[in-house]
Write an enzyme that holds these catalytic residues in place. Sequence first.
Site, short mmCIF file in Angstrom:
data_model
loop_
_atom_site.label_atom_id
_atom_site.label_comp_id
_atom_site.label_asym_id
_atom_site.label_seq_id
_atom_site.Cartn_x
_atom_site.Cartn_y
_atom_site.Cartn_z
N GLU A 95 4.38 -11.37 -6.14
CA GLU A 95 3.27 -11.51 -7.09
C GLU A 95 3.59 -11.00 -8.49
OE1 GLU A 95 2.37 -7.64 -4.78
OE2 GLU A 95 3.45 -9.52 -4.51
N CYS A 145 5.38 -6.06 1.56
CA CYS A 145 5.70 -4.63 1.51
C CYS A 145 5.05 -3.91 2.69
CB CYS A 145 5.30 -4.04 0.16
SG CYS A 145 6.16 -2.50 -0.23
N TYR A 146 3.98 -3.13 2.48
CA TYR A 146 3.30 -2.47 3.60
C TYR A 146 2.79 -3.51 4.60
CZ TYR A 146 -0.09 0.41 6.16
OH TYR A 146 -0.79 1.05 7.15
N LYS A 162 -4.20 -8.35 -18.65
CA LYS A 162 -4.06 -8.51 -20.10
C LYS A 162 -3.83 -9.96 -20.52
CE LYS A 162 -3.71 -5.41 -22.56
NZ LYS A 162 -4.72 -4.66 -23.35
N HIS A 194 7.91 -7.87 -3.77
CA HIS A 194 6.62 -8.30 -4.31
C HIS A 194 6.76 -9.63 -5.06
CE1 HIS A 194 4.35 -4.65 -3.37
NE2 HIS A 194 5.50 -4.02 -3.55
N ASP A 202 -8.79 -5.87 -25.46
CA ASP A 202 -9.75 -5.83 -24.36
C ASP A 202 -11.17 -5.55 -24.85
OD1 ASP A 202 -7.35 -5.99 -22.98
OD2 ASP A 202 -7.27 -3.84 -22.63
N GLY A 251 0.83 -1.21 0.00
CA GLY A 251 0.00 0.00 0.00
C GLY A 251 0.86 1.25 0.00
#
Length: 597
Positions: A167, A78-79, A368, A165, A222, A51
């Site tokens: 992810e 992280c946060y 995406k 991170h 998209d 965050g």
Amino acid sequence: MDTLAILDYGGQYVHLIAKRIRALNVFSVILDPDANLDAVPGLKGVILSGGPNSVYDPDAPPLNSQLLDPKLPVLGLCYGHHLMAHYWGGRVTPGATKEYGFAQLRVGEPVGVLEGLGAEEQVWMSHGDTVAELPSGFRPLASTADCPVAVMGDPERGLYGLQFHPEVTHTQHGLAMLDNFLRLCGCSREWTMGNFVESAVADIRSQVGERNVFLFVSGGVDSTVAFALCNRALGEERVLGVHIDNGFMRQHETHLVEQFLRAEGFTNLRVVDASERFLSAVAGVTDPQEKRRIIGRVFVDVRDEVITELGLDPNHWMLGQGTLYPDIIESGGTAHAAVIKTHHNRVDVIQELLARGMVVEPLSQLYKDEVREVGRNLRLPAPLLERHPFPGPGLSVRCLCSTGASDPVPPSVEAHVQEVAGRFGLRSHVLPVRSVGVQGDFRTYAHPAVLVGEVDWENLERASTAITNEVREVNRVVLLLRPSELPPLEPHAATLTRERLDLLREADDLAMRALAESGEMGRLFQMPTILLPLSAGEHGECVVLRPMESTDVMTARFAALKESMLQPLADALMGLPGVEAIFYDITHKPPGTMEWE
């Protein structure tokens, strides 16, 4: 079904965490930080997201009170890592060096989430604060050169904090770390995305009811996938796809989009030329956020005019959009998220329609690469699904504008950049223009630095990372390609005129053709071409190439193009009328966003 809860503290990558958990076949829910965890059926573990806040900010979201004495495995990112340290008795302080982009993780103890990893791992950082003292029961498991506690853990209780991170795709074995955590949680692997199309079709039918859908169709991946989903759910007679030429399209783009979609059987498509309407609306506007807001509003105005022209009932036609999750989070679309840039599909008039339940966005929780997977499931052709992304506001966000007022760079910033660049054997300057970036989940609007020297991509990458980590006033780094020395560039008054856009169209066309002819097109995720209102004279322009590798837009790595393609392209761009310099953007995301505005 076993469930993993992700507590959303406003980070740019929250839904990306959920996406990775989906890829590992575990069902996940994203919850507010203060959600009642006892109400989540089958809960096996909790992830605390990143965050934009510091744990010491007065309005910083606190740790969920149910986790003060955790009964389940917890992973803080992280946060979330800082929250665990702060609330469980450790100490968090501002880091001596901010870390954005790649870092080398030195694994001291390969246990828990680090099990099976090597002694050194490539990870992706985006933070300013750091854990200075560990909470009771935790021990340091890994570090980086600038972060002594990059991983902390209490393996006995299944509690772990990561400063980086896992992810994002640029953390080399991030998926393995998340997989390790799911294993520690004892999660069953029962969830799949195989039924997404069916569930999306059912959701569209439920949301739309007896109404119809007016869908914006740019011709990109998209919007075309959203178009195909709505057609499948409702039938072509209840869906109107409208492609709007807003004056910011690529060379011959509207003609090619219409030709392609009709050839693929989309018979319910209407093409509207509203280029003069858009150009008039942004005439004289230089602020990037204001440009985006105006363009988003004009899209809806044009929709209303088409509905009136066709004699349709506006209350019976919902607006359809191919919005993806990155658009939502960058627009500050969750409770604790910072606004990085307002996407055209999230301006105020769209927000009002959303509040009234008048917008259908079947792809809004996807990224995406997932949308491309849905498109393959719908049997859309590969050439469409492999197209490079192109923003809704088009070239308007790649054509920077200026009032012409001087934006001097402080001498101390110039000196700092020169000192860092000098360590890598490079000369440097700082440009008197600004671009948007994202650092530590916050929006930045700062100067780009220019490097001058040999094209050694590894050395340039290290220099770029060092500059953006150490010089807070710089969020982007470019390499000078032409001429050999940087002319004394200054901003001049410039707005979105057809003449400037035509020049950018020509430059973009040269770049796209060079990519196609060299075979580099398929390797890259995207390569925006940017026009800067900088000149050594009165009305010249500079061109920036921004080649990137990515899968999900949330992070990206600048791509190194082949010399055999790059040098002729730079020469061709220098041959365009009024072009005075060619730059090559060597900034990852973060700290630079994909687009410059």
